[in-house]
Design a protein around this motif. Structure first.
Motif, PDB file in Angstrom:
ATOM      1  N   VAL A   1     -72.145 -67.335  -1.685  1.00 24.56           N
ATOM      2  CA  VAL A   1     -71.640 -67.532  -0.323  1.00 24.56           C
ATOM      3  C   VAL A   1     -70.765 -66.348   0.064  1.00 24.56           C
ATOM      4  O   VAL A   1     -69.782 -66.049  -0.608  1.00 24.56           O
ATOM      5  N   VAL A   2     -71.134 -65.664   1.144  1.00 29.41           N
ATOM      6  CA  VAL A   2     -70.331 -64.543   1.638  1.00 29.41           C
ATOM      7  C   VAL A   2     -69.617 -64.969   2.914  1.00 29.41           C
ATOM      8  O   VAL A   2     -70.248 -65.433   3.864  1.00 29.41           O
ATOM      9  N   VAL A   3     -68.296 -64.831   2.912  1.00 31.43           N
ATOM     10  CA  VAL A   3     -67.487 -65.142   4.092  1.00 31.43           C
ATOM     11  C   VAL A   3     -66.849 -63.844   4.567  1.00 31.43           C
ATOM     12  O   VAL A   3     -66.344 -63.056   3.761  1.00 31.43           O
ATOM     13  N   LEU A   4     -66.897 -63.607   5.867  1.00 32.01           N
ATOM     14  CA  LEU A   4     -66.406 -62.330   6.392  1.00 32.01           C
ATOM     15  C   LEU A   4     -65.008 -62.474   6.976  1.00 32.01           C
ATOM     16  O   LEU A   4     -64.740 -63.384   7.751  1.00 32.01           O
ATOM     17  N   PHE A   5     -64.125 -61.564   6.569  1.00 32.93           N
ATOM     18  CA  PHE A   5     -62.754 -61.514   7.085  1.00 32.93           C
ATOM     19  C   PHE A   5     -62.650 -60.346   8.066  1.00 32.93           C
ATOM     20  O   PHE A   5     -62.799 -59.187   7.685  1.00 32.93           O
ATOM     21  N   HIS A   6     -62.379 -60.660   9.332  1.00 27.26           N
ATOM     22  CA  HIS A   6     -62.486 -59.685  10.416  1.00 27.26           C
ATOM     23  C   HIS A   6     -61.432 -58.586  10.421  1.00 27.26           C
ATOM     24  O   HIS A   6     -61.740 -57.424  10.606  1.00 27.26           O
ATOM     25  N   ASP A   7     -60.141 -58.980  10.296  1.00 26.00           N
ATOM     26  CA  ASP A   7     -59.101 -57.981  10.562  1.00 26.00           C
ATOM     27  C   ASP A   7     -57.876 -58.178   9.689  1.00 26.00           C
ATOM     28  O   ASP A   7     -57.858 -59.022   8.797  1.00 26.00           O
ATOM     29  N   SER A   8     -56.851 -57.399   9.955  1.00 21.69           N
ATOM     30  CA  SER A   8     -55.665 -57.322   9.103  1.00 21.69           C
ATOM     31  C   SER A   8     -54.548 -58.263   9.537  1.00 21.69           C
ATOM     32  O   SER A   8     -54.334 -58.489  10.728  1.00 21.69           O
ATOM     33  N   GLY A   9     -53.811 -58.768   8.555  1.00 22.86           N
ATOM     34  CA  GLY A   9     -52.663 -59.627   8.833  1.00 22.86           C
ATOM     35  C   GLY A   9     -51.524 -58.901   9.501  1.00 22.86           C
ATOM     36  O   GLY A   9     -50.631 -59.533  10.084  1.00 22.86           O
ATOM     37  N   SER A  10     -51.529 -57.566   9.446  1.00 21.36           N
ATOM     38  CA  SER A  10     -50.443 -56.789  10.070  1.00 21.36           C
ATOM     39  C   SER A  10     -50.386 -56.999  11.572  1.00 21.36           C
ATOM     40  O   SER A  10     -49.366 -56.728  12.200  1.00 21.36           O
ATOM     41  N   ARG A  11     -51.486 -57.514  12.153  1.00 14.38           N
ATOM     42  CA  ARG A  11     -51.513 -57.747  13.598  1.00 14.38           C
ATOM     43  C   ARG A  11     -50.978 -59.118  13.980  1.00 14.38           C
ATOM     44  O   ARG A  11     -51.000 -59.487  15.152  1.00 14.38           O
ATOM     45  N   TYR A  12     -50.501 -59.868  12.993  1.00  8.31           N
ATOM     46  CA  TYR A  12     -50.055 -61.236  13.262  1.00  8.31           C
ATOM     47  C   TYR A  12     -48.699 -61.528  12.604  1.00  8.31           C
ATOM     48  O   TYR A  12     -48.375 -62.681  12.333  1.00  8.31           O
ATOM     49  N   ILE A  13     -47.920 -60.476  12.353  1.00  3.56           N
ATOM     50  CA  ILE A  13     -46.621 -60.648  11.700  1.00  3.56           C
ATOM     51  C   ILE A  13     -45.735 -61.608  12.494  1.00  3.56           C
ATOM     52  O   ILE A  13     -45.011 -62.424  11.928  1.00  3.56           O
ATOM     53  N   GLY A  14     -45.789 -61.521  13.814  1.00  2.59           N
ATOM     54  CA  GLY A  14     -44.948 -62.373  14.652  1.00  2.59           C
ATOM     55  C   GLY A  14     -45.532 -63.741  14.891  1.00  2.59           C
ATOM     56  O   GLY A  14     -44.921 -64.570  15.571  1.00  2.59           O
ATOM     57  N   LYS A  15     -46.698 -64.016  14.312  1.00  7.50           N
ATOM     58  CA  LYS A  15     -47.354 -65.311  14.514  1.00  7.50           C
ATOM     59  C   LYS A  15     -47.412 -66.087  13.200  1.00  7.50           C
ATOM     60  O   LYS A  15     -46.390 -66.540  12.707  1.00  7.50           O
ATOM     61  N   MET A  16     -48.599 -66.253  12.614  1.00 10.84           N
ATOM     62  CA  MET A  16     -48.691 -67.158  11.465  1.00 10.84           C
ATOM     63  C   MET A  16     -47.908 -66.708  10.233  1.00 10.84           C
ATOM     64  O   MET A  16     -47.635 -67.505   9.344  1.00 10.84           O
ATOM     65  N   PHE A  17     -47.506 -65.448  10.182  1.00 10.06           N
ATOM     66  CA  PHE A  17     -46.684 -65.000   9.060  1.00 10.06           C
ATOM     67  C   PHE A  17     -45.192 -65.103   9.371  1.00 10.06           C
ATOM     68  O   PHE A  17     -44.362 -64.617   8.605  1.00 10.06           O
TER      69      PHE A  17
ATOM     70  N   THR B   1     -76.985 -66.310  -0.430  1.00  6.56           N
ATOM     71  CA  THR B   1     -77.674 -67.529   0.037  1.00  6.56           C
ATOM     72  C   THR B   1     -77.072 -68.079   1.320  1.00  6.56           C
ATOM     73  O   THR B   1     -77.745 -68.786   2.072  1.00  6.56           O
ATOM     74  N   HIS B   2     -75.785 -67.769   1.574  1.00  5.23           N
ATOM     75  CA  HIS B   2     -75.109 -68.262   2.768  1.00  5.23           C
ATOM     76  C   HIS B   2     -74.194 -67.173   3.324  1.00  5.23           C
ATOM     77  O   HIS B   2     -73.533 -66.463   2.565  1.00  5.23           O
ATOM     78  N   PHE B   3     -74.178 -67.058   4.641  1.00  4.79           N
ATOM     79  CA  PHE B   3     -73.258 -66.145   5.315  1.00  4.79           C
ATOM     80  C   PHE B   3     -72.420 -66.962   6.291  1.00  4.79           C
ATOM     81  O   PHE B   3     -72.962 -67.675   7.143  1.00  4.79           O
ATOM     82  N   VAL B   4     -71.086 -66.884   6.149  1.00  2.00           N
ATOM     83  CA  VAL B   4     -70.161 -67.675   6.953  1.00  2.00           C
ATOM     84  C   VAL B   4     -69.222 -66.727   7.696  1.00  2.00           C
ATOM     85  O   VAL B   4     -68.580 -65.873   7.082  1.00  2.00           O
ATOM     86  N   VAL B   5     -69.139 -66.886   9.029  1.00  2.00           N
ATOM     87  CA  VAL B   5     -68.327 -65.948   9.805  1.00  2.00           C
ATOM     88  C   VAL B   5     -67.873 -66.590  11.112  1.00  2.00           C
ATOM     89  O   VAL B   5     -68.586 -67.411  11.697  1.00  2.00           O
ATOM     90  N   GLY B   6     -66.680 -66.222  11.563  1.00  2.00           N
ATOM     91  CA  GLY B   6     -66.188 -66.663  12.864  1.00  2.00           C
ATOM     92  C   GLY B   6     -67.003 -66.034  13.975  1.00  2.00           C
ATOM     93  O   GLY B   6     -67.430 -64.885  13.870  1.00  2.00           O
ATOM     94  N   VAL B   7     -67.199 -66.789  15.062  1.00  2.00           N
ATOM     95  CA  VAL B   7     -68.038 -66.322  16.163  1.00  2.00           C
ATOM     96  C   VAL B   7     -67.201 -66.139  17.423  1.00  2.00           C
ATOM     97  O   VAL B   7     -66.531 -67.077  17.878  1.00  2.00           O
ATOM     98  N   GLY B   8     -67.249 -64.913  17.964  1.00  2.00           N
ATOM     99  CA  GLY B   8     -66.570 -64.610  19.220  1.00  2.00           C
ATOM    100  C   GLY B   8     -67.570 -64.031  20.199  1.00  2.00           C
ATOM    101  O   GLY B   8     -68.209 -64.741  20.963  1.00  2.00           O
ATOM    102  N   THR B   9     -67.779 -62.714  20.123  1.00  2.00           N
ATOM    103  CA  THR B   9     -68.812 -62.096  20.963  1.00  2.00           C
ATOM    104  C   THR B   9     -70.213 -62.431  20.459  1.00  2.00           C
ATOM    105  O   THR B   9     -71.182 -62.353  21.208  1.00  2.00           O
ATOM    106  N   GLY B  10     -70.308 -62.779  19.179  1.00  2.00           N
ATOM    107  CA  GLY B  10     -71.611 -63.122  18.600  1.00  2.00           C
ATOM    108  C   GLY B  10     -72.343 -61.962  17.967  1.00  2.00           C
ATOM    109  O   GLY B  10     -73.402 -62.140  17.362  1.00  2.00           O
ATOM    110  N   GLY B  11     -71.801 -60.753  18.085  1.00  2.00           N
ATOM    111  CA  GLY B  11     -72.483 -59.587  17.556  1.00  2.00           C
ATOM    112  C   GLY B  11     -72.643 -59.606  16.047  1.00  2.00           C
ATOM    113  O   GLY B  11     -73.718 -59.299  15.519  1.00  2.00           O
ATOM    114  N   THR B  12     -71.587 -59.976  15.341  1.00  2.00           N
ATOM    115  CA  THR B  12     -71.636 -59.958  13.879  1.00  2.00           C
ATOM    116  C   THR B  12     -72.608 -60.994  13.337  1.00  2.00           C
ATOM    117  O   THR B  12     -73.503 -60.678  12.549  1.00  2.00           O
TER     118      THR B  12
END
Length: 451
Positions: free
Chosen positions: A298-314, A174-185
Motif C-alpha cells: 500500500v502506497v500512501v502519498l504525503f503532499h507537503d511539509s509540516g513547516s507550512r502549518y506551524i501555526g495550525k495543527m502543530f 497493490t493500492h494507491f491512497v492519496v488525498g484528492v483536491g484538483t484530482g491531478g495526482t
C-alpha cells in the motif's frame, strides 16, 4: 561532477519510506511517498513545471509574461520556482483558510499574493477561482494556469509520479491512497498504474464538507454536502475536470480533527514532518485496513511539509481552541484557556463602556466590580431589557442595570457541577485561582471541551 542546471532539475525521485508504528494495525506493507523532498516541499512542483512548459510550447505563455493562479499555496510555490528560473511574474490568489506560513512563503519567493474569502460560492466574484480568472483577463501578457481543469496537471503525474512508484515498488504496488483536491495526482498516477496492472486499487481521501465521495458513489452533485472545513489541500466544492472518477475505486472521508491529530502522530511516531493532508491520508489508510491483505503493498502519498502549518495543527493552542486535543477535562480549571483574560467593568462606569468592551473582546457578559469585589454582571440579556425600557441606557451607570453576581467556584470543582451551575439565571461562572486571580467559564468553554 554531478549537479542540476537549476533548482527545477531537483524535482522528482522522492523517497518511498516504510511506515512502522502508526500503521501497526494494518496487516500489509505500507509505504509513504514523501513529496516534501521536492525543492518547493510539495508534490505540486511536478505539475507546475509541466503546466508552464506546455503553455510555453502552445504559445499561451510568452517571455516576460505573468502567471496567474488560484492556489491553496503549494501550487503557488511550485509556480514561483518556475517563474524565478524562467523569468516570469507570478500572481497567486489564495483563500483565507490557508495558513499564514503559506502566504508568507509565497511572498518570500517574489509572488504577489491576493487573499480572498473562503465561505463564498465558487462562482461568486469574490471567490479565489473568480478573482484569478478576472485578473487573467485584465492583466496584459498573462496566462491563467487553472490547475483544476488544466490537463497538464494529471499528465505530469502520468508521465512522472506513476512510473516512479512502479519502479520503486518493482511493480508490486497493490493500492494507491492519496488525498484528492484538483484530482491531478490521483488521476494521473491511477491511470498509469492501472495500465500496468488493472487490479491495482486507487483510493481517494476526501474531507467532510466536500462533494467527491457522494458524487463518486451516486453521480449526484449534492450542494448540501458543501460546508466550510479546516483541512487544506483536499476536497472541493466543485468538480475539477482533472478528477477522473472512472479511475478511482472508492473514497473515504476523514474529519478535520483526525487529519490534524494524525499529522502530529506522523511527526512524533515516524519522524515524518508533513502537512494536514498527509494526516488525512494516513487516517484514511487505517479506515481502509479491512481492504488490505498481508502480501499487499500500500502506497500512501504525503503532499507537503509540516513547516507550512506551524501555526495550525502543530500549535497546541490552535488545536485546543478547536477541541482537537484529547486532553482530560475533569475539573473547572481544565476549561480555562491559557490566553483567557478576565474583562471587568466598574459599578460607576457608564453602560457604553461595558458595550465597548463587549465589542472589542467579542464577549457576551462582563463581571461588575466595586471596591469590595464582584457585585454583579452585565450581559446581553440585561442590556437588551434595559434598552427596551430606556433608549438612553448607554449613559447610565452600570450598577443601575447589572444583574446579581456570577457564582464563584474553586478551580478543582468537578466539570459536572460546573455545567449545572450555568443556567438561565447564570450565563457564566467565575473560577477563583487564588491571589485575586479569577477566570470566567461560559457555555462556549464547556461546549469546546466536548470531543
Amino acid at each position: 561532477m554531478n549537479y542540476a542546471d537549476n533548482i527545477l532539475g531537483t524535482i522528482g525521485s522522492t523517497p518511498l519510506v516504510k511506515l512502522n508504528k502508526i500503521t501497526r494495525e494494518v496487516d500489509a506493507l505500507v509505504l509513504a511517498k514523501v513529496e516534501t523532498f521536492n525543492p518547493g516541499n510539495s508534490i505540486k512542483d511536478r505539475m507546475a513545471v509541466k503546466m508552464v512548459e506546455d503553455a510555453e510550447a502552445g504559445g499561451l505563455l510568452k517571455p516576460g509574461g505573468t502567471i496567474i493562479e488560484g492556489t491553496s499555496g503549494n501550487t503557488g510555490m511550485g509556480l514561483a520556482l518556475v517563474a524565478i528560473v524562467k523569468g516570469y511574474k507570478l500572481i497567486c490568489v489564495i483563500n483565507d483558510k490557508q495558513s499564514k506560513e503559506k502566504i508568507d512563503i509565497l511572498r518570500a519567493v517574489g509572488a504577489e499574493v491576493i487573499v480572498c474569502p473562503t465561505s463564498v460560492e465558487p462562482d461568486d466574484p469574490r471567490s479565489y477561482y473568480s478573482v484569478a480568472k478576472r485578473l487573467s483577463e485584465e492583466t496584459p501578457d498573462s496566462w491563467y494556469v487553472n490547475q483544476y481543469d488544466n490537463p497538464s496537471n494529471s499528465l505530469a503525474h502520468y508521465e512522472q509520479t506513476g512510473p516512479e512508484l512502479w519502479r520503486q515498488t518493482d511493480g508490486k504496488i497493490t493500492h494507491f491512497v492519496v488525498g484528492v483536491g484538483t484530482g491531478g495526482t490521483i488521476s494521473g498516477v491511477g491511470k498509469y498504474l492501472k495500465e500496468q496492472n488493472p487490479d491495482i486499487k486507487i483510493w481517494g481521501i476526501d474531507t467532510y464538507g466536500s462533494v467527491f465521495k457522494k458524487y463518486h458513489e451516486t453521480g449526484v452533485f449534492d450542494e448540501n454536502e458543501i460546508y466550510p472545513y479546516i483541512t487544506e489541500g483536499i476536497g472541493e466544492d466543485l468538480l475539477p475536470e482533472n478528477v477522473d472518477f472512472s479511475i478511482i475505486d472508492g473514497f473515504t472521508k476523514v474529519t478535520d480533527k483526525d487529519a490534524a491529530v494524525y499529522t502530529r502522530k506522523l511527526a512524533k511516531e515516524e519522524g515524518i514532518f508533513v502537512g494536514g493532508s498527509a494526516g488525512a491520508a494516513i487516517k484514511g489508510v487505517l479506515q481502509l485496513k479491512e481492504h488490505f491483505k498481508p502480501d499487499d503493498v500500500v502506497v500512501v502519498l504525503f503532499h507537503d511539509s509540516g513547516s507550512r502549518y506551524i501555526g495550525k495543527m502543530f500549535n497546541d493552542d490552535w488545536m485546543r481552541e478547536r477541541g482537537f486535543l484529547d486532553e482530560e477535562v475533569t475539573k473547572a480549571e481544565d476549561l480555562v484557556r491559557n490566553d483567557q483574560e478576565l474583562i471587568t467593568v466598574q459599578t460607576e462606569e457608564l453602560v457604553y463602556h461595558a458595550i465597548e468592551r463587549m465589542r472589542k473582546y467579542n464577549i457576551s457578559q462582563i463581571p461588575v466590580k466595586d471596591a469590595s469585589g464582584f457585585v454583579g454582571v452585565i450581559d446581553e440579556t440585561s442590556l437588551f431589557r434595559a434598552y427596551v425600557e430606556n433608549k438612553d441606557v448607554a449613559n447610565k451607570p452600570v450598577k443601575e442595570i447589572m444583574r446579581p453576581p456570577l457564582p464563584v467556584i474553586d478551580r478543582t470543582t468537578p466539570v459536572d457541577k460546573v455545567s449545572k451551575l450555568i443556567n438561565k439565571d447564570n450565563s457564566a461562572i467565575l473560577i477563583n485561582f487564588g491571589n485575586d486571580n479569577y477566570h470566567i467559564i461560559t457555555k462556549h468553554d464547556i461546549i469546546r471541551a466536548i470531543h
